[in-house]
Design an enzyme around this catalytic site. Sequence first.
Site, short mmCIF file in Angstrom:
data_model
loop_
_atom_site.label_atom_id
_atom_site.label_comp_id
_atom_site.label_asym_id
_atom_site.label_seq_id
_atom_site.Cartn_x
_atom_site.Cartn_y
_atom_site.Cartn_z
CG ASP A 67 35.56 32.32 46.14
OD1 ASP A 67 36.02 33.25 45.44
OD2 ASP A 67 34.73 31.65 46.22
CG ASN A 94 45.91 40.86 39.26
OD1 ASN A 94 45.82 41.22 37.89
ND2 ASN A 94 46.14 39.60 40.09
CE1 TYR A 167 39.74 36.46 31.51
CE2 TYR A 167 39.97 36.39 29.21
CZ TYR A 167 40.49 36.99 30.57
OH TYR A 167 41.38 37.29 30.96
CE LYS A 171 39.76 39.35 32.97
NZ LYS A 171 40.60 40.00 33.80
CB THR A 202 52.37 34.45 34.23
OG1 THR A 202 51.04 33.70 33.41
CG2 THR A 202 51.19 35.75 34.33
#
Length: 260
Positions: A67, A94, A167, A171, A202
């Site tokens: 983690d 990633n 988020y 980012k 995905t």
Amino acid sequence: MSSAFDLTGRSALVTGAGSRTGIGFATARLLTEMGASVVITSTTDRIHERVRELRAAGTEAIGVIGDLTDPATAPQLVAAAIERWGRLDVVVQNAGMTSITKPQPEAGAIEDMDYTLWRASLSRNLDTTFLVAKACLPVMSTAGWGRLVLVSSVSGPVMAMRGEPAYAAAKSGMVGMARALAMDSAPHGITVNAVAPGWIETGSQTPHEYEQGQRTPMGRSAKPEEVAAAICWLTSPAASYVTGQCLEVDGGNSIAEERA
């Protein structure tokens, strides 16, 4: 293979590579095709399935469960590469976005988001990037060569969606970090760049995300391998003079003023 794309003798670390249909595993697979040995990691034991797939193709790979929100994990990953191959040349950060072991609803308008959820999103996306960079860059500096690629998103650095302030902030922070680290690392022969994917096909893509991908100028979402190709180009000798950049892989979605 052209020497411009040859990573023979190099070792690489790819985080967030547990999903068979994800960007991380597609990147790890392409790196091995370029000649690199890889350490791949995820938060669950499915990473060992990915290792078996890579080894079945005749490549050298090891998997580590960890983690990355735990500050002890990133140094362990770096140590695993050095113990096995005596070096670490390429790192692709990633991991982030979501965790299948700790799913949390981190979306929502800022007035509805408490500080705990805000911090959870930043920890998962931005703090993990800090910890990975802090662990790998001293090793690369000593060697005098290295490639660090941060997988960000168009959400935040380029565009935004409703109800995603945490988020988007995380980012965006990754891109700012890439630029700052690029300045500090350039004298040591290290490049640091970011890749910003758009809609990606995905296994976890939702119907809404699929529909949005259909509205891009390319008329589809990207395949994980298409993002991996951009990442791996940045890790290659061919990209030796590219640093501090954010490469958007979004099928032209961020430049379109009109939507079909």
